[in-house]
Design a protein around this motif. Structure first.
Motif, PDB file in Angstrom:
ATOM      1  N   TYR A  24       0.818  -1.216   0.000  1.00 24.33           N
ATOM      2  CA  TYR A  24       0.000   0.000   0.000  1.00 24.33           C
ATOM      3  C   TYR A  24       0.852   1.267   0.000  1.00 24.33           C
ATOM      4  N   SER A  26       3.147   2.193   2.058  1.00 24.61           N
ATOM      5  CA  SER A  26       3.225   2.842   3.375  1.00 24.61           C
ATOM      6  C   SER A  26       4.548   2.585   4.096  1.00 24.61           C
ATOM      7  N   GLU A  47      -7.709   4.366  12.927  1.00 24.46           N
ATOM      8  CA  GLU A  47      -7.240   4.088  11.564  1.00 24.46           C
ATOM      9  C   GLU A  47      -8.401   3.470  10.784  1.00 24.46           C
ATOM     10  N   GLY A  49      -9.006   1.561   7.604  1.00 30.55           N
ATOM     11  CA  GLY A  49      -8.266   0.800   6.585  1.00 30.55           C
ATOM     12  C   GLY A  49      -6.985   0.247   7.202  1.00 30.55           C
ATOM     13  N   THR A  50      -7.095  -0.969   7.748  1.00 30.79           N
ATOM     14  CA  THR A  50      -5.938  -1.611   8.395  1.00 30.79           C
ATOM     15  C   THR A  50      -4.981  -2.174   7.360  1.00 30.79           C
ATOM     16  N   GLY A  51      -5.552  -2.636   6.244  1.00 31.65           N
ATOM     17  CA  GLY A  51      -4.733  -3.269   5.206  1.00 31.65           C
ATOM     18  C   GLY A  51      -4.033  -4.492   5.773  1.00 31.65           C
ATOM     19  N   ALA A  54       0.642  -2.737   8.459  1.00 35.35           N
ATOM     20  CA  ALA A  54       1.966  -2.106   8.552  1.00 35.35           C
ATOM     21  C   ALA A  54       1.908  -0.789   9.337  1.00 35.35           C
ATOM     22  N   ASP A  75     -11.349  -2.409   9.366  1.00 32.08           N
ATOM     23  CA  ASP A  75     -11.217  -2.899   7.985  1.00 32.08           C
ATOM     24  C   ASP A  75     -12.236  -4.020   7.790  1.00 32.08           C
ATOM     25  N   GLY A  77     -11.910  -6.291   5.532  1.00 30.68           N
ATOM     26  CA  GLY A  77     -11.196  -7.458   5.013  1.00 30.68           C
ATOM     27  C   GLY A  77     -11.391  -7.679   3.531  1.00 30.68           C
ATOM     28  N   HIS A  79      -9.895  -6.414   0.898  1.00 30.81           N
ATOM     29  CA  HIS A  79      -8.646  -6.637   0.146  1.00 30.81           C
ATOM     30  C   HIS A  79      -7.994  -7.962   0.515  1.00 30.81           C
ATOM     31  N   ASP A 131     -17.291  -2.870   8.163  1.00 31.49           N
ATOM     32  CA  ASP A 131     -17.327  -1.764   7.207  1.00 31.49           C
ATOM     33  C   ASP A 131     -17.042  -0.476   7.960  1.00 31.49           C
ATOM     34  N   ILE A 132     -16.457   0.472   7.265  1.00 31.84           N
ATOM     35  CA  ILE A 132     -16.193   1.769   7.880  1.00 31.84           C
ATOM     36  C   ILE A 132     -17.492   2.565   7.878  1.00 31.84           C
ATOM     37  N   PHE A 152      -6.453   8.489  10.947  1.00 27.34           N
ATOM     38  CA  PHE A 152      -5.745   8.167   9.707  1.00 27.34           C
ATOM     39  C   PHE A 152      -6.731   7.439   8.799  1.00 27.34           C
ATOM     40  N   ASP A 154      -7.390   5.690   5.380  1.00 29.54           N
ATOM     41  CA  ASP A 154      -6.589   5.074   4.314  1.00 29.54           C
ATOM     42  C   ASP A 154      -7.399   4.012   3.577  1.00 29.54           C
TER      43      ASP A 154
END
Ligand SMILES: C[S@@+](CC[C@H](N)C(=O)[O-])C[C@H]1O[C@@H](n2cnc3c(N)ncnc32)[C@H](O)[C@@H]1O
Length: 268
Positions: A24, A26, A47, A49-51, A54, A75, A77, A79, A131-132, A152, A154
């Protein structure tokens, strides 16, 4: 009492930065956020979007070193489910070899827990697989009404998302706080929109788009924040020529003669 030091986990954190960060983009941002958290000592970090964890891991390391604060990271999940992400994770090596195996059969929650345990910061992280939400109700629930010091975002940097998000979250921000919106500074419609928005907020005007869907309490809280604070926009842009290479940094600070966070202002 011995305090926790990043030295204990630095090998794993660097592996996360170097192997997971580039997915991502980052790998530098995670260290920037780590430094800012150490300096500004936010207690409530959110935050969106944990992705692959990182930025979460590095922010949580700073909180752990400070010995205070918590990061709430959200997140759904989506992605993680991608075949391309699964394939990427399967070839991780070195310190992240066990994560490579776990990612093939284990859940997203299990993988995130593995990362935060591996770098010994699990006690500073609350990962929420969902979901956000744009009205910050989920954040309010986990942070139990505490104001946010660092947000944050993202997961999406379209102007419509940003305006919806700010509408819902500004009312929950502390009078000295920061919002980082990844990739917004190099997406022209978002860059222009943020510039205009900040000008309006500094003129103590709240655009109608920001009020949309707010209840009475949220509207009051948003008005109070705008009334008491000023807003600064800093565009953090990378020289690395990749597709999403910026972060918009919105600083919120109480109207005062002194800089935000100042603990020892000298007069002469
Ligand atoms: C860019 S990644 C986050 C990267 C991470 N912050 C980092 O820098 O290491 C964006 C994440 O947002 C998640 N996401 C996208 N839309 C979402 C939504 N509507 N609700 C929850 N999560 C979402 C995706 O699953 C993805 O993992």
């Amino acid at each position: 009492m011995q305090t926790w030091n990043i030295r204990q986990s630095i090998g794993d954190l660097l592996a996360i930065r170097d192997q997971l960060g580039p997915v991502y983009g980052s790998e530098d941002l995670c260290m920037l956020l780590y430094s800012l958290v150490r300096r500004e000592q936010p207690l409530v970090v959110v935050e969106l979007g944990t992705g692959l964890g990182a930025t979460t891991a590095w922010i949580a390391s700073a909180l752990k070193e400070i010995g205070a604060g918590r990061i709430y990271t959200f997140d759904n999940g989506s992605h993680f489910q991608d075949a391309s992400v699964k394939a990427f994770l399967s070839q991780l090596t070195g310190e992240l070899q066990d994560l490579a195996r776990l990612s093939q059969t284990g859940s997203y929650e299990a993988c995130m827990a593995w990362i935060f345990n591996r770098v010994d910061v699990a006690d500073r992280v609350q990962f929420v697989k969902s979901d956000i939400d744009f009205n910050a109700r989920a954040v309010e629930a986990v942070a139990q009404g505490q104001k946010i010091d660092l947000l944050f975002s993202d997961f999406n940097h379209a102007p419509k998302t940003i305006i919806q998000l700010l509408g819902g979250y500004l009312a929950h921000m502390n009078t000295t706080s920061a919002i980082y919106i990844d990739s917004a500074s190099t997406y022209l419609p978002s860059y222009w929109m943020l510039d205009n928005l900040v000008q309006m907020l500094n003129a103590k005007r709240i655009p109608a788009a920001l009020r949309h869907g707010l209840d009475g309490d949220q509207w009051t809280a948003l008005n109070e924040l705008v009334d008491r604070c000023h807003f600064q926009l800093v565009h953090l842009v990378e020289k690395t020529p990749r597709s999403q290479n910026s972060t918009a940094w919105l600083r919120i600070a109480s109207d005062d003669l002194f800089p935000a966070h100042a603990t020892n202002v000298r007069f002469q």
